[in-house]
Design an enzyme around this catalytic site. Sequence first.
Site, mmCIF file in Angstrom:
data_model
loop_
_atom_site.group_PDB
_atom_site.id
_atom_site.type_symbol
_atom_site.label_atom_id
_atom_site.label_comp_id
_atom_site.label_asym_id
_atom_site.label_seq_id
_atom_site.Cartn_x
_atom_site.Cartn_y
_atom_site.Cartn_z
ATOM 1 N N ARG A 68 0.698 -1.169 -0.112
ATOM 2 C CA ARG A 68 -0.216 0.052 0.244
ATOM 3 C C ARG A 68 1.045 1.360 -0.026
ATOM 4 N NH1 ARG A 68 -3.366 2.471 4.894
ATOM 5 N NH2 ARG A 68 -5.009 3.615 3.718
ATOM 6 N N HIS A 72 0.467 4.173 -2.792
ATOM 7 C CA HIS A 72 0.218 5.872 -2.181
ATOM 8 C C HIS A 72 1.404 6.739 -2.505
ATOM 9 C CE1 HIS A 72 -3.516 5.704 0.436
ATOM 10 N NE2 HIS A 72 -3.483 4.352 -0.163
ATOM 11 N N VAL A 76 0.765 9.863 -5.888
ATOM 12 C CA VAL A 76 0.875 11.114 -5.797
ATOM 13 C C VAL A 76 2.113 11.670 -6.646
ATOM 14 C CG1 VAL A 76 1.069 13.134 -3.945
ATOM 15 C CG2 VAL A 76 -0.486 11.199 -3.722
ATOM 16 N N GLY A 78 3.941 10.527 -8.633
ATOM 17 C CA GLY A 78 4.944 9.684 -9.494
ATOM 18 C C GLY A 78 5.592 8.992 -8.137
ATOM 19 N N ASP A 80 8.194 8.312 -6.314
ATOM 20 C CA ASP A 80 9.540 9.410 -6.155
ATOM 21 C C ASP A 80 9.553 9.320 -4.466
ATOM 22 O OD1 ASP A 80 7.370 10.849 -5.026
ATOM 23 O OD2 ASP A 80 7.967 12.638 -6.372
ATOM 24 N N SER A 82 8.217 10.525 -2.190
ATOM 25 C CA SER A 82 7.589 11.547 -1.595
ATOM 26 C C SER A 82 6.938 11.349 -0.222
ATOM 27 C CB SER A 82 7.156 12.597 -2.411
ATOM 28 O OG SER A 82 5.963 11.943 -2.922
ATOM 29 N N ASN A 100 -3.746 8.883 3.574
ATOM 30 C CA ASN A 100 -2.429 8.556 3.925
ATOM 31 C C ASN A 100 -2.327 8.627 5.332
ATOM 32 O OD1 ASN A 100 -1.795 8.489 1.164
ATOM 33 N ND2 ASN A 100 -0.501 10.269 1.145
ATOM 34 N N HIS A 200 -6.068 -5.807 -1.963
ATOM 35 C CA HIS A 200 -6.998 -5.929 -0.772
ATOM 36 C C HIS A 200 -7.419 -7.530 -0.422
ATOM 37 C CE1 HIS A 200 -8.903 -1.834 -1.152
ATOM 38 N NE2 HIS A 200 -7.597 -1.751 -0.571
ATOM 39 N N ASP A 245 -10.010 -9.364 3.363
ATOM 40 C CA ASP A 245 -10.467 -10.548 2.625
ATOM 41 C C ASP A 245 -10.633 -11.476 3.875
ATOM 42 O OD1 ASP A 245 -10.689 -12.913 1.809
ATOM 43 O OD2 ASP A 245 -8.573 -13.005 0.760
ATOM 44 N N ASP A 253 -3.999 -14.238 -2.405
ATOM 45 C CA ASP A 253 -4.757 -15.160 -3.386
ATOM 46 C C ASP A 253 -5.852 -14.498 -4.217
ATOM 47 O OD1 ASP A 253 -6.608 -14.847 -1.649
ATOM 48 O OD2 ASP A 253 -6.388 -17.110 -0.782
#
Length: 325
Positions: A68, A72, A76, A78, A80, A82, A100, A200, A245, A253
């Site tokens: 994740r 994220h 935002v 690209g 990089d 950040s 975030n 997820h 899940d 899976d």
Amino acid sequence: MSPLFSVPSVLTTIIKSCLLFSLLVGIVSAQLSSTFYAKSCPNALSTINSAINSAISSEARMGASLIRLHFHDCFVNGCDASVLLDKTATEPGEKNVGPNASLRGYEVIDTIKSQLENLCPGVVSCADILAVAARDSAVALSAPIWSWTVDLGRRDSATASSAAVTGNIPLPTLNLSGLISAFSKKGFIAKEMVALSGIHSVGEASCRNFRTRIYNETNIDSSYATSLKSVCPSTGGDNNLAPLDVTTPTIFDNAYYTNLINKKGLLHSDQQLFSGGSTDSIVTTYSNNVGNLITDFANAMVKMGRLSPLTGTSGQIRKNCRTAN
């Protein structure tokens, strides 16, 4: 008799040729490569892998958190790194803004960065660490194995943008049209969006993000909703967690997609993928054929990792992932 050519025209041709050559060189130098650290830091990938396996063995949920974190970051401005920057006196950063605020895994990235700085100082970027950590997390959690070749050579941004978070990270409240639009802005088609949602298959969400669904929505299995209400009361308990899940919460899976067909999507945005809309057939395919899902997910992750990377002389290689050099 007029000359065959004029001096100005020759100079113009030479200048254009030089500019074209420079452009081509820039394009080549900006390309990512799976062997980027083969000579400069040959043990980089094995070092990251060992740290990821150690972190996940201590807490399985950490794998989902690291995947994740990469997502994220890339959505935002690209890929990089950040998202890893701490706030400064002039910029609150991306970490604590909206969606975030629940991100985690920063300490694992810190550990990896420290190890790599001892191994090969100033060589491996934080952005590349995030990309490799996401892949290695998927491998550690998956059955059968989900993997892909990670492109490397990204550099790190020296700045973050709290303002850029809003509108770029898809929210759990989005309907199908909103999800398709949010991913389309990043260059993904609906099929790729559904494949990436397979993230997820592991991880957890907080009560505040699924309370409205379990108390107010009708396209949810009644027994599933009842079980969730014991975790997430109508008031209070905002930070209580439930697995995304419900079937195989710590295994990467395709059960997530079967859950959607059975109206057991935890988030509103999850269930939107199978709710009488255009993506129902894609969900059905992934539920029935994990091989198709693995291929599509891998390709989509590679594509996501290529979102506006800083390469060449752009950006920097941060010594500490939390602060600019």
